[in-house]
Scaffold this active site. Structure first.
Site, mmCIF file in Angstrom:
data_model
loop_
_atom_site.group_PDB
_atom_site.id
_atom_site.type_symbol
_atom_site.label_atom_id
_atom_site.label_comp_id
_atom_site.label_asym_id
_atom_site.label_seq_id
_atom_site.Cartn_x
_atom_site.Cartn_y
_atom_site.Cartn_z
ATOM 1 C CG ASP A 34 -4.800 -9.162 -2.099
ATOM 2 O OD1 ASP A 34 -4.460 -8.806 -3.161
ATOM 3 O OD2 ASP A 34 -4.628 -8.497 -1.128
ATOM 4 C CB SER A 40 -3.654 -4.203 -1.669
ATOM 5 O OG SER A 40 -3.512 -5.402 -2.249
ATOM 6 C CG ASP A 59 2.487 -2.276 -9.929
ATOM 7 O OD1 ASP A 59 1.964 -3.080 -9.509
ATOM 8 O OD2 ASP A 59 2.891 -1.527 -9.396
ATOM 9 N NE ARG A 80 0.313 -0.232 -2.297
ATOM 10 C CZ ARG A 80 -0.574 -1.346 -2.608
ATOM 11 N NH1 ARG A 80 -0.942 -1.350 -3.744
ATOM 12 N NH2 ARG A 80 -0.128 -2.499 -1.897
ATOM 13 C CE LYS A 139 -1.389 -9.422 -1.128
ATOM 14 N NZ LYS A 139 -1.395 -8.229 -1.809
ATOM 15 C CG ASP A 180 -2.035 -9.549 -5.258
ATOM 16 O OD1 ASP A 180 -2.394 -9.138 -6.241
ATOM 17 O OD2 ASP A 180 -1.093 -9.266 -4.547
ATOM 18 C CG HIS A 214 1.694 -9.507 -8.009
ATOM 19 N ND1 HIS A 214 1.464 -8.456 -9.103
ATOM 20 C CD2 HIS A 214 0.993 -9.001 -7.004
ATOM 21 C CE1 HIS A 214 0.674 -7.590 -8.519
ATOM 22 N NE2 HIS A 214 0.428 -7.943 -7.461
ATOM 23 C CG ASP A 249 -7.481 -6.701 -3.009
ATOM 24 O OD1 ASP A 249 -7.508 -7.903 -3.678
ATOM 25 O OD2 ASP A 249 -6.408 -6.382 -2.484
ATOM 26 C CG HIS A 250 -6.620 -5.651 -6.438
ATOM 27 N ND1 HIS A 250 -5.744 -6.795 -7.166
ATOM 28 C CD2 HIS A 250 -6.297 -5.448 -5.415
ATOM 29 C CE1 HIS A 250 -4.942 -6.989 -6.252
ATOM 30 N NE2 HIS A 250 -5.124 -6.465 -5.261
ATOM 31 C CG HIS A 305 -3.149 -5.765 -9.077
ATOM 32 N ND1 HIS A 305 -3.232 -4.555 -7.955
ATOM 33 C CD2 HIS A 305 -2.799 -6.584 -8.596
ATOM 34 C CE1 HIS A 305 -2.541 -5.115 -7.184
ATOM 35 N NE2 HIS A 305 -2.180 -6.175 -7.258
HETATM 36 O O1 LIG Z 1 2.550 -5.797 -4.516
HETATM 37 C C1 LIG Z 1 2.241 -4.732 -4.533
HETATM 38 O O2 LIG Z 1 2.665 -3.851 -4.016
HETATM 39 C C2 LIG Z 1 0.896 -4.452 -5.353
HETATM 40 C C3 LIG Z 1 1.349 -4.305 -6.731
HETATM 41 O O3 LIG Z 1 2.171 -3.515 -7.003
HETATM 42 O O4 LIG Z 1 0.034 -5.396 -5.232
HETATM 43 P P1 LIG Z 1 -1.143 -5.222 -3.896
HETATM 44 O O5 LIG Z 1 -1.779 -3.842 -4.624
HETATM 45 O O6 LIG Z 1 -2.084 -6.381 -4.107
HETATM 46 O O7 LIG Z 1 -0.478 -5.302 -2.712
HETATM 47 MN MN LIG Z 2 -4.519 -6.829 -3.394
HETATM 48 MN MN LIG Z 3 -1.054 -7.350 -5.845
#
Ligand SMILES: O=C(O)[C@@H](CO)OP(=O)(O)O
Ligand SMILES: [Mn+2]
Ligand SMILES: [Mn+2]
Length: 559
Positions: free
Chosen positions: A28, A81, A171, A286, A361, A430, A434, A471-472, A501
């Site tokens: 990740d 993600s 973000d 999301r 995750k 990831d 962050h 994934d990114h 990201h």
């Molecule tokens: O932590 C999350 O919610 C996102 C960043 O906003 O990260 P990821 O897309 O890797 O889950």
């Molecule tokens: Mn991710």
């Molecule tokens: Mn992330």
């Protein structure tokens, strides 16, 4: 689909055999960028991933993980993600929540649907509450969409509107929450001039208030509930911009972890608790970090924390966050219909599947992978293992996270010979990326590499095949840069840390003793992206992908 077995039957691959154990490993937040001191992946000791790179171009290449390649509105949208795992699992590119909401707002269709009408029923007597992430990150929500929705709701009769704002800094740059709140306040002031009683009612940092996911820490959601629904928080302010500025001065305060606050009137009374007869919209598109709040708002039987008071409200999500659970029941925009995922196809073709990650995750390799669907396709053929994540800490404190445990469980699954596909998400680069802590992120990348090593060794033992990808991007760039790519400094001369990201491509590598010698990456798909991966691993399982899937990345040449 699904009623007849034939509809699910995959064609045999003309050249590739069945029966090999295939490990699909998703790192990740692991992108590819030039080595430099802010590229935690290049600085970290990552011998396994480095050695895979030596296999380029036949067994290692880069693929796109952002923008249009994953169904996002523009090429400036970084990957995430949700869209990443959706694309990996579904093998096709679906217009994602961000884009669907843009379209529904632009056409006005958002206001014609059942969801909006349902919340509108409360406009005459009640307050409209909008809860969500206030930033332009575009991963979970977008401020411009919120502003349009505010305007649209006011034009359609909302007389009293309260925004319950979650600050970002994950973000987007840390500290940017002040500016976003100012923009929001500006628009609310305009609505007030037009006679709508519109204001911010509460707030808090997304990682500390409301936006937990996969039930890792219900206290996070409770803190939000207390502020948003009950109007109770440790901090009271009259002005939300002031609130953010003050709370950011507390030790270790960041936008992500800002303490919860409520806005109070001149008498010290909270301006916007959620009451019987009110309407609520959670405006994030999301799913993962809205599901828990949606459950608290919607479920009659709810025992995760004491809600104290459960208002009778009309609630709608921006999208329906979980199609299987029908959660929430009402929503403003229909989510992408991600059907016929690779996970479902493979299981229906007898591929015994193991999926594993740690809590933070876990839903990525199950729920997102399977097209935003929770649960098994076939309990007899599948096992999903969740390793409990640490909770109540920021992950720079323990950058190894549960990489070792995930790898051990996956190794055991491989060696058990009970599974044909093992699928994992290794979260370190990831989650620690962050936090913006570069030193910890370097450790995190090493831990992820160690995890890959253990899984590849097991694949070696059973004569299997591996596919490693991401994934990114995230950890490969930890600094905000100008257009020329140079690191940006803040007013004190310190570098501006990038917690988000990135737009970078991600690596994909294949190998293992079970890979036929003639298998290599095609050279005629230079713009391949995450959605091409599903057809690729379906081939490695000995199947052709369905014809509407994005093309496979591999070819088999006769040696
Ligand atoms: O932590 C999350 O919610 C996102 C960043 O906003 O990260 P990821 O897309 O890797 O889950
Ligand atoms: Mn991710
Ligand atoms: Mn992330």
């Amino acid at each position: 689909m699904g009623s007849s077995g034939d509809a699910w039957k995959l064609k045999d691959h003309p050249k590739l055999p069945k029966g090999k154990t295939v490990a699909v490993i998703v790192l990740d937040g692991w992108g590819e960028a030039k080595p430099n001191e802010y590229n935690a992946i290049s600085v970290a000791e990552t011998p396994v991933m480095d050695s895979l790179k030596q296999g380029a171009p036949e067994h290692w290449r880069l693929i796109k993980a952002h923008g249009n390649a994953v169904g996002l509105p523009t090429e400036d949208d970084m990957g995430n993600s949700e869209v990443g795992h959706n694309a990996l699992g579904a093998g096709r590119i679906f217009a994602q929540g961000a884009k669907l909401v843009d379209l529904a707002l632009a056409s006005g269709k958002i206001y014609d649907g059942e969801g909006f009408k349902y919340v509108q029923e409360c406009f005459e007597k009640g307050t409209l509450h909008l809860i969500g992430l206030v930033s332009d990150g575009g991963v979970h929500s977008r401020l411009d969409q919120l502003l349009l929705l505010l305007k649209g709701a006011a034009e359609r009769g909302a007389k009293r509107i309260c925004v319950h704002a979650l600050t970002d800094g994950r973000d987007v740059l840390d500290g940017s929450s002040v500016g976003f709140m100012e923009t929001l306040e500006n628009d609310l002031a305009k609505l007030r001039e037009q006679g709508v009683d519109a204001r911010v009612a509460s707030g808090g940092g997304r990682m500390y208030v409301t936006m937990d996911r996969y039930e890792n820490d219900w206290d996070v959601v409770k803190r939000g509930w207390d502020a948003q629904i009950l109007g109770e928080a440790p901090h009271h302010f009259k002005d939300p911009v002031e609130a953010i500025k003050k709370l950011r001065q507390e030790p270790n305060a960041t936008d992500q972890y800002l303490a919860p606050f409520v806005i109070v009137d001149d008498n010290g009374k909270p301006v916007g608790p959620i009451l019987d007869g009110d309407a609520v919209v959670t405006f994030n598109f999301r799913a993962d970090r809205m599901v828990m709040l949606a459950k608290a708002l919607e479920y009659e039987d709810f025992d995760k924390f004491d809600r104290v008071r459960v208002p009778k409200i009309h609630y709608a999500g921006m999208l329906q966050y979980d199609g299987e659970l029908k959660l929430p029941n009402k929503y403003l925009v229909s989510p992408p219909e991600i059907d016929r995922t690779s996970g479902e196809y493979l299981v229906r073709n007898g591929v015994r599947t193991f999926a594993c990650s740690e809590t933070v995750k876990f839903g990525h390799v199950t729920f997102f992978w399977n097209g935003n669907r929770s649960g098994y396709f076939d309990e007899k053929l599948e096992e999903y293992v969740e390793i409990p994540s640490d909770s109540g800490i920021t992950f720079n404190v323990k950058p190894k996270m549960k990489a070792l445990e995930i790898a051990e469980r996956t190794r055991d699954a491989i060696l058990s010979h009970k599974f044909d596909q093992v699928r994992v998400n290794i979260p370190n680069s990831d989650m620690v990326g962050h936090t913006g802590d570069i030193k910890a992120t370097i450790e995190a990348c090493k831990a992820a590499d160690d995890g890959v090593k253990m899984i590849l060794e097991a694949i070696e033992q059973v004569g299997g095949i591996f596919l490693v990808t991401a994934d990114h991007g995230n950890a490969e760039d930890m600094v905000k840069r100008n257009k020329k790519g140079e690191p940006l400094l803040d007013k004190n001369g310190n570098i501006q840390i990038l917690t988000s990201h990135t737009l970078e491509p991600v690596p994909i590598a294949i190998g293992g003793p079970g890979l036929l010698p003639g298998v290599r990456f095609r050279t005629d798909l230079p713009t391949g992206g995450l959605a091409n991966v599903a057809a690729t691993f379906m081939n490695l399982h000995g199947f052709e992908a369905p014809s509407d899937y994005e093309p496979t990345l591999i070819e088999v040449v006769d040696n």
